[in-house]
Design an enzyme around this catalytic site. Structure first.
Site, PDB file in Angstrom:
ATOM      1  N   TYR A 158       5.473   4.727 -45.021  1.00  0.00           N
ATOM      2  CA  TYR A 158       5.619   4.780 -43.566  1.00  0.00           C
ATOM      3  C   TYR A 158       6.951   5.433 -43.209  1.00  0.00           C
ATOM      4  O   TYR A 158       7.042   6.235 -42.287  1.00  0.00           O
ATOM      5  CB  TYR A 158       5.544   3.370 -42.974  1.00  0.00           C
ATOM      6  CG  TYR A 158       5.462   3.406 -41.473  1.00  0.00           C
ATOM      7  CD1 TYR A 158       4.227   3.478 -40.835  1.00  0.00           C
ATOM      8  CD2 TYR A 158       6.614   3.406 -40.688  1.00  0.00           C
ATOM      9  CE1 TYR A 158       4.137   3.549 -39.461  1.00  0.00           C
ATOM     10  CE2 TYR A 158       6.534   3.472 -39.301  1.00  0.00           C
ATOM     11  CZ  TYR A 158       5.293   3.544 -38.694  1.00  0.00           C
ATOM     12  OH  TYR A 158       5.214   3.624 -37.333  1.00  0.00           O
TER      13      TYR A 158
ATOM     14  N   ARG B 287     -12.684  35.077 -24.075  1.00  0.00           N
ATOM     15  CA  ARG B 287     -11.396  34.980 -23.385  1.00  0.00           C
ATOM     16  C   ARG B 287     -11.491  35.855 -22.152  1.00  0.00           C
ATOM     17  O   ARG B 287     -11.131  37.018 -22.153  1.00  0.00           O
ATOM     18  CB  ARG B 287     -10.246  35.423 -24.297  1.00  0.00           C
ATOM     19  CG  ARG B 287      -9.974  34.506 -25.461  1.00  0.00           C
ATOM     20  CD  ARG B 287      -9.154  33.265 -25.109  1.00  0.00           C
ATOM     21  NE  ARG B 287      -9.919  32.129 -24.620  1.00  0.00           N
ATOM     22  CZ  ARG B 287      -9.570  30.852 -24.809  1.00  0.00           C
ATOM     23  NH1 ARG B 287      -8.503  30.555 -25.511  1.00  0.00           N
ATOM     24  NH2 ARG B 287     -10.268  29.879 -24.306  1.00  0.00           N
TER      25      ARG B 287
ATOM     26  N   PHE C  13     -14.758  26.345 -20.261  1.00  0.00           N
ATOM     27  CA  PHE C  13     -15.179  27.127 -21.435  1.00  0.00           C
ATOM     28  C   PHE C  13     -15.509  26.260 -22.641  1.00  0.00           C
ATOM     29  O   PHE C  13     -16.246  26.672 -23.517  1.00  0.00           O
ATOM     30  CB  PHE C  13     -14.122  28.181 -21.808  1.00  0.00           C
ATOM     31  CG  PHE C  13     -12.788  27.621 -22.228  1.00  0.00           C
ATOM     32  CD1 PHE C  13     -11.797  27.384 -21.295  1.00  0.00           C
ATOM     33  CD2 PHE C  13     -12.522  27.353 -23.564  1.00  0.00           C
ATOM     34  CE1 PHE C  13     -10.567  26.864 -21.672  1.00  0.00           C
ATOM     35  CE2 PHE C  13     -11.286  26.852 -23.961  1.00  0.00           C
ATOM     36  CZ  PHE C  13     -10.307  26.595 -23.007  1.00  0.00           C
TER      37      PHE C  13
ATOM     38  N   ASP D  47       8.280  29.506 -29.851  1.00  0.00           N
ATOM     39  CA  ASP D  47       7.022  28.966 -30.385  1.00  0.00           C
ATOM     40  C   ASP D  47       6.725  29.786 -31.630  1.00  0.00           C
ATOM     41  O   ASP D  47       6.357  30.963 -31.551  1.00  0.00           O
ATOM     42  CB  ASP D  47       5.898  29.106 -29.341  1.00  0.00           C
ATOM     43  CG  ASP D  47       4.555  28.550 -29.846  1.00  0.00           C
ATOM     44  OD1 ASP D  47       4.306  28.596 -31.070  1.00  0.00           O
ATOM     45  OD2 ASP D  47       3.746  28.102 -29.018  1.00  0.00           O
TER      46      ASP D  47
ATOM     47  N   LYS E 108      -1.600  27.515 -38.014  1.00  0.00           N
ATOM     48  CA  LYS E 108      -1.689  28.982 -38.027  1.00  0.00           C
ATOM     49  C   LYS E 108      -0.976  29.531 -39.277  1.00  0.00           C
ATOM     50  O   LYS E 108      -1.515  29.428 -40.358  1.00  0.00           O
ATOM     51  CB  LYS E 108      -1.101  29.555 -36.739  1.00  0.00           C
ATOM     52  CG  LYS E 108      -1.418  28.737 -35.475  1.00  0.00           C
ATOM     53  CD  LYS E 108      -2.857  28.882 -35.013  1.00  0.00           C
ATOM     54  CE  LYS E 108      -3.267  27.854 -33.950  1.00  0.00           C
ATOM     55  NZ  LYS E 108      -2.475  27.797 -32.728  1.00  0.00           N
TER      56      LYS E 108
ATOM     57  N   PHE F   5       0.401  29.788 -23.567  1.00  0.00           N
ATOM     58  CA  PHE F   5      -0.701  29.350 -24.409  1.00  0.00           C
ATOM     59  C   PHE F   5      -1.374  28.217 -23.641  1.00  0.00           C
ATOM     60  O   PHE F   5      -0.704  27.511 -22.885  1.00  0.00           O
ATOM     61  CB  PHE F   5      -0.203  28.898 -25.794  1.00  0.00           C
ATOM     62  CG  PHE F   5      -1.342  28.566 -26.718  1.00  0.00           C
ATOM     63  CD1 PHE F   5      -2.102  29.580 -27.268  1.00  0.00           C
ATOM     64  CD2 PHE F   5      -1.669  27.259 -27.002  1.00  0.00           C
ATOM     65  CE1 PHE F   5      -3.194  29.285 -28.078  1.00  0.00           C
ATOM     66  CE2 PHE F   5      -2.752  26.952 -27.809  1.00  0.00           C
ATOM     67  CZ  PHE F   5      -3.508  27.968 -28.360  1.00  0.00           C
ATOM     68  N   THR F   6      -2.695  28.056 -23.789  1.00  0.00           N
ATOM     69  CA  THR F   6      -3.438  27.103 -22.949  1.00  0.00           C
ATOM     70  C   THR F   6      -2.770  25.720 -22.888  1.00  0.00           C
ATOM     71  O   THR F   6      -2.480  25.203 -21.811  1.00  0.00           O
ATOM     72  CB  THR F   6      -4.884  26.935 -23.465  1.00  0.00           C
ATOM     73  OG1 THR F   6      -4.825  26.732 -24.875  1.00  0.00           O
ATOM     74  CG2 THR F   6      -5.729  28.153 -23.158  1.00  0.00           C
TER      75      THR F   6
HETATM   76  C1  LIG Z   1      -2.318  26.895 -31.597  1.00  0.00           C
HETATM   77  C2  LIG Z   1      -1.132  27.088 -30.803  1.00  0.00           C
HETATM   78  C3  LIG Z   1      -0.519  26.026 -30.115  1.00  0.00           C
HETATM   79  C4  LIG Z   1      -1.111  24.631 -30.086  1.00  0.00           C
HETATM   80  O1  LIG Z   1      -1.122  24.067 -31.341  1.00  0.00           O
HETATM   81  P1  LIG Z   1      -2.225  23.034 -31.859  1.00  0.00           P
HETATM   82  O2  LIG Z   1      -1.818  22.761 -33.266  1.00  0.00           O
HETATM   83  O3  LIG Z   1      -3.561  23.679 -31.734  1.00  0.00           O
HETATM   84  O4  LIG Z   1      -2.104  21.819 -31.005  1.00  0.00           O
HETATM   85  C5  LIG Z   1       0.641  26.303 -29.404  1.00  0.00           C
HETATM   86  N1  LIG Z   1       1.159  27.541 -29.368  1.00  0.00           N
HETATM   87  C6  LIG Z   1       0.584  28.577 -30.001  1.00  0.00           C
HETATM   88  C7  LIG Z   1       1.202  29.922 -29.933  1.00  0.00           C
HETATM   89  C8  LIG Z   1      -0.564  28.394 -30.748  1.00  0.00           C
HETATM   90  O5  LIG Z   1      -1.129  29.449 -31.366  1.00  0.00           O
END
Ligand SMILES: *Cc1c(COP(=O)(O)O)cnc(C)c1O
Length: 480
Positions: free
Chosen positions: A79, A388, A454, A222, A265, A131-132
């Site tokens: 933990y 998209r 979507f 990011d 990613k 980003f969404t």
């Molecule tokens: C995928 C992504 C996120 C969100 O990350 P998750 O692991 O899917 O929650 C944020 N910023 C960028 C640029 C991303 O490609």
């Protein structure tokens, strides 16, 4: 890696061999029609057993290396104080140059913590593109997201190498308009995911940092697709050809006050991270990590994923790993261009984007050209791509529909998963579809959720076009 053939062509050749495989099957076109009808012409609602190639996203679908898998076997389940965490922290220090690591279960969890701790109602948050999940978190806390990309960013046909750059004049104007106190940070996304994986240049990042520093505004990066952005800088930015991916990543991170990422990613695992050299920021975030994620040495991740992430971070500095998806995306786009299919140029970092506005000029935005195209691509190939376009837009406050600037069918290329023959197959079926594009008509909503429609929205094909498209397909190819 890129290999020059004796006929002068350059092709991407995998710098790995396949040792574990997963079976996929191409079901007959009549079954594909049934599957897409059942899914309401929404590729999110397809089941993977009905897919031949899954190009919906690169998120959490990349192939791991043998060393990543092996590392999972020695995970230290504890933990608190897990040895796995210290391996991650040391990889973050060595590769990204940050002293302090705060693991989170996903990228959006990192965004949630940063939004909670840095954003107040009335704040403005400038960024090269949203980003969404970023936008939802930042605006949920009362901030306003400003996408201050350059005029070139939304042109689908372009030769500009860095469409992910921030517009410096608009940035300065925004600071002047709001005052620096209302700008908690500027966010730069390494390859702007939603506009085609387009990179920023190091020159632009240095300029952004200079302006930000002058006004006491921190720079957040990011870094979800950091190795791809570094690879594209190496290829495209003057003066960086002879630099290693590690050197370029170090230079980017050296400018960031906070870096956060989705490990799904570039890292090829499932997790997230916030990292910094600023002790005050670390102290501010740390107490809240166990509230929302987990204790500071696991942050909601499994220790197996933490081990694999430590290895993934080190491996992404290998130029062949950093370029594995980029080179396939480029090959994919160039082969489609050779067949006159309209795609977003220059090719970027995470997928090949087919321009549905140019592919289906006979459809209006509210016939959802990108949605119709993703359904048609699935029907003729068993390949799942992502809409998209206008289906992905929210209605405005009067509940009117909003047309999207871009209508794209995004074919993500997960890292090290598909081979050249898969890409050739995709190119062939998409170019066949292009010749039969007149058969594709619009979509009509039959079930429309109130938010993020979507994901779960369902539609039908206008004038039963999918059936006619299937018949044209059958007369050329039979059932598969
Ligand atoms: C995928 C992504 C996120 C969100 O990350 P998750 O692991 O899917 O929650 C944020 N910023 C960028 C640029 C991303 O490609």
């Amino acid at each position: 890696m890129l290999i020059k053939l004796s006929d002068g062509r350059e092709i991407p050749v995998e710098s790995h061999k396949v040792r574990i495989v997963q079976k996929i099957q191409l079901i007959p076109v009549t079954e594909r029609l049934r599957a897409i009808e059942e899914a309401g012409y929404n590729t999110f609602l397809l089941r993977t057993r009905d897919l031949f190639m899954d190009m919906l996203t690169d998120s959490g679908t990349n192939a791991m290396s043998d060393n990543q898998l092996a590392s999972m076997m020695v995970a230290d389940d504890a933990y608190a104080g897990s040895e796995s965490f210290y391996k991650l922290a040391s990889a973050v220090k060595d590769v990204f140059g940050f002293e302090y690591s705060l693991p989170a279960h996903q990228g959006r969890a990192a965004e949630h913590l940063l939004a909670k701790l840095f954003i107040k109602p009335g704040d403005a948050i400038p960024m090269n593109y949203h980003f969404t999940t970023t936008k939802v978190h930042f605006e949920f806390l009362g901030g306003t997201v400003y996408e201050i990309y350059t005029d070139e960013a939304l042109k689908t046909e372009s030769t500009v190498p860095f469409k992910g750059n921030l517009d410096l004049n608009k940035f300065q104007d925004l600071i002047k308009r709001y005052g620096p106190d209302k700008v908690p940070f500027v966010r730069m996304e390494a390859t702007t995911n939603l506009i085609g994986g387009q990179p920023f240049s190091l020159q632009n990042l240095r300029d952004v940092k200079e302006i930000a520093t002058k006004h006491g505004i921190p720079l957040f990066v990011d870094g979800s697709l950091i190795s791809e952005n570094a690879y594209l800088i190496k290829q495209r930015e003057p003066g960086y050809q002879d630099k290693s991916i590690q050197e370029i990543i170090s230079e980017i991170m050296g400018l960031a006050d906070i870096m956060y990422l989705s490990a799904r990613k570039s890292c090829s695992v499932r997790g997230g991270l916030i990292a910094t050299n600023n002790k005050a920021y670390y102290d501010k975030i740390l107490p809240w990590l166990p509230v929302y994620e987990g204790f500071s040495t696991y942050g909601g991740m499994s220790t197996k994923e933490i081990e694999a992430m430590a290895v993934g971070i080190r491996e992404m500095t290998d130029v062949n790993v950093a370029g594995s998806s980029v080179e396939f995306v480029k090959y994919f786009a160039e082969r489609l261009i050779a067949k006159k299919v309209p795609v977003v140029t220059p090719p970027g970092g995470l997928g090949c984007h087919v321009d549905a506005k140019r592919f289906l000029p006979h459809l209006t935005s509210f016939q959802y050209p990108a949605g119709a195209l993703t359904a048609a691509i699935y029907l003729v190939s068993g390949i799942r791509s992502m809409e998209r376009g206008t289906v992905s837009m929210e209605r405005d406050k009067d509940r009117n529909e909003v047309a999207s600037d871009l209508e794209l069918a995004r074919l993500a290329v997960p890292r090290r998963v598909y081979t050249m023959s898969h890409i050739e197959f995709a190119v062939d079926r998409i170019s066949w579809l292009y010749q039969h594009r007149d058969l594709i008509k619009g979509l009509t909503f039959v079930e429309e959720p109130p938010v993020l429609r979507f994901f779960f929205g369902k539609m039908t094909a206008q004038e039963q076009w999918s059936r006619k498209l299937m018949e044209a397909f059958q007369s050329d190819f039979g059932e598969v």
